[in-house]
Every structure is written in C-alpha cells, then in structure tokens.
Design a protein around this motif. Sequence first.
Motif, short mmCIF file in Angstrom:
data_model
loop_
_atom_site.label_atom_id
_atom_site.label_comp_id
_atom_site.label_asym_id
_atom_site.label_seq_id
_atom_site.Cartn_x
_atom_site.Cartn_y
_atom_site.Cartn_z
N ARG A 71 55.32 76.61 79.82
CA ARG A 71 55.94 77.47 78.82
C ARG A 71 55.91 76.79 77.47
NH1 ARG A 71 61.79 78.61 80.74
NH2 ARG A 71 61.90 79.66 78.72
N ASP A 72 55.95 77.61 76.44
CA ASP A 72 56.01 77.13 75.06
C ASP A 72 57.13 77.92 74.40
OD1 ASP A 72 53.55 76.60 72.42
OD2 ASP A 72 55.73 76.55 72.41
N ASN A 73 58.29 77.33 74.37
CA ASN A 73 59.45 78.05 73.84
C ASN A 73 59.30 78.37 72.35
OD1 ASN A 73 60.75 78.17 76.32
ND2 ASN A 73 61.94 76.31 75.96
N ALA A 74 58.59 77.54 71.64
CA ALA A 74 58.38 77.80 70.22
C ALA A 74 57.57 79.08 70.01
CB ALA A 74 57.69 76.62 69.57
N ARG A 75 56.72 79.39 70.97
CA ARG A 75 55.90 80.61 70.91
C ARG A 75 56.48 81.74 71.74
NH1 ARG A 75 50.78 79.64 68.80
NH2 ARG A 75 50.28 77.43 68.50
N ASN A 76 57.64 81.49 72.37
CA ASN A 76 58.27 82.52 73.22
C ASN A 76 57.31 82.99 74.31
OD1 ASN A 76 60.97 83.02 72.80
ND2 ASN A 76 60.66 85.13 72.12
N THR A 77 56.59 82.05 74.89
CA THR A 77 55.49 82.38 75.80
C THR A 77 55.51 81.49 77.02
OG1 THR A 77 54.14 83.05 73.91
CG2 THR A 77 52.99 82.60 75.97
N MET A 78 55.11 82.06 78.15
CA MET A 78 54.91 81.29 79.36
C MET A 78 53.50 81.56 79.88
SD MET A 78 57.22 83.51 82.02
CE MET A 78 56.67 82.68 83.49
N TYR A 79 53.00 80.65 80.70
CA TYR A 79 51.62 80.72 81.14
C TYR A 79 51.52 80.48 82.64
CZ TYR A 79 51.13 79.69 76.15
OH TYR A 79 51.24 79.71 74.78
N LEU A 80 50.45 81.00 83.21
CA LEU A 80 50.11 80.68 84.59
C LEU A 80 48.62 80.38 84.62
CD1 LEU A 80 51.17 80.46 87.51
CD2 LEU A 80 50.32 82.79 87.87
N ASN A 81 48.32 79.14 84.86
CA ASN A 81 46.92 78.73 84.98
C ASN A 81 46.54 78.76 86.45
OD1 ASN A 81 45.14 75.84 85.37
ND2 ASN A 81 44.40 77.39 83.96
N MET A 82 45.53 79.54 86.77
CA MET A 82 45.14 79.73 88.17
C MET A 82 43.73 79.20 88.38
SD MET A 82 46.67 83.56 88.76
CE MET A 82 45.52 84.33 87.67
N ASN A 83 43.60 78.26 89.28
CA ASN A 83 42.31 77.66 89.59
C ASN A 83 41.93 77.94 91.04
OD1 ASN A 83 41.96 76.32 87.01
ND2 ASN A 83 43.59 74.93 87.68
N ASN A 84 40.64 77.81 91.32
CA ASN A 84 40.14 77.99 92.68
C ASN A 84 40.67 79.29 93.30
OD1 ASN A 84 38.77 77.40 95.04
ND2 ASN A 84 40.42 76.11 95.84
N LEU A 85 40.50 80.36 92.59
CA LEU A 85 41.03 81.63 93.03
C LEU A 85 40.33 82.12 94.30
CD1 LEU A 85 41.49 83.26 89.56
CD2 LEU A 85 43.28 83.03 91.29
N LYS A 86 41.12 82.79 95.13
CA LYS A 86 40.65 83.30 96.41
C LYS A 86 40.85 84.81 96.47
CE LYS A 86 42.31 79.02 98.55
NZ LYS A 86 43.20 78.44 99.59
N PRO A 87 40.12 85.49 97.33
CA PRO A 87 40.31 86.95 97.44
C PRO A 87 41.76 87.34 97.74
CG PRO A 87 38.28 86.32 98.51
CD PRO A 87 38.96 85.04 98.11
N GLU A 88 42.48 86.52 98.49
CA GLU A 88 43.87 86.84 98.80
C GLU A 88 44.81 86.70 97.60
OE1 GLU A 88 41.85 84.73 100.43
OE2 GLU A 88 42.94 82.93 101.12
N ASP A 89 44.31 86.20 96.49
CA ASP A 89 45.08 86.16 95.25
C ASP A 89 44.99 87.48 94.49
OD1 ASP A 89 43.87 82.82 94.81
OD2 ASP A 89 45.86 83.42 95.52
N THR A 90 44.28 88.42 95.04
CA THR A 90 44.10 89.74 94.42
C THR A 90 45.39 90.54 94.55
OG1 THR A 90 41.74 89.79 94.84
CG2 THR A 90 42.84 91.90 94.53
#
Length: 124
Positions: A71-90
Amino acid sequence: VQLQESGGGLVTTGDSLNLTCVASGRALSNYDVAWFRLAPAKEREFVAGISWSGGTPYYGDSVKGRFSVSRDNARNTMYLNMNNLKPEDTVVYSCAGGYYTGSPYDVEDEYDFWGQGTQVTVSS
C-alpha cells in the motif's frame, strides 16, 4: 470511502499481473485493507491483507509465495502483485477496507467498504 480496482485482464499461465485499488472520500491510511476474490458458485476467498500502517502482510494459502500486497498511503492506493498465475486464479478480485480488522485480516465481515471488483482470467 469508495474503492476502485483496476489492472485485471486476460493473461497466460505463468504470467504476472498487478492490480491497483484507489480509495477516494477518506484517507485509506485509517484502515486495514485486503484483497478477496470470488469465483462463481463459491464463497469469497481471502487473498491478502495488510494493516493500516503497512505492517506484516498475510496471505491466503493458495497464493502464498506468488502474490504480494502493498500500500501507498500517500497515494491512497493499495496493490496486489500477482506472479506465476494459474488458471485457478481466474476470478473477480475485490479490494476492501475496514477499521482495525486485525491480523490476519481474513475475516470478510470485518470490512466496511468494498470495490466493485476486477476480473482476472488466466488461460492454460
């Protein structure tokens, strides 16, 4: 507080994707935040959560070692970085915020406001 996710899309197995959740209306820094996901005919699943101050993050078992929340509170933003994605992440991914939900941030009912969600599709 209003939340708006972005960054979803169609990717291939093994690819990476970064989701963003921007808050408006109030400072996100007052709240613990989390990502959940929901597949059709299934219960909402906890993905990742982090405290209002950006402390130790927690992850659902199915994404540990592959996803990273920040998260970046100064930007009022949160993030989710997703790596090695799989079909079950759909699924549809939603961000959420709550006042002192407490670690490990995985109780859905503790969250007071939610984004509309963004679709992530991983092809095999």
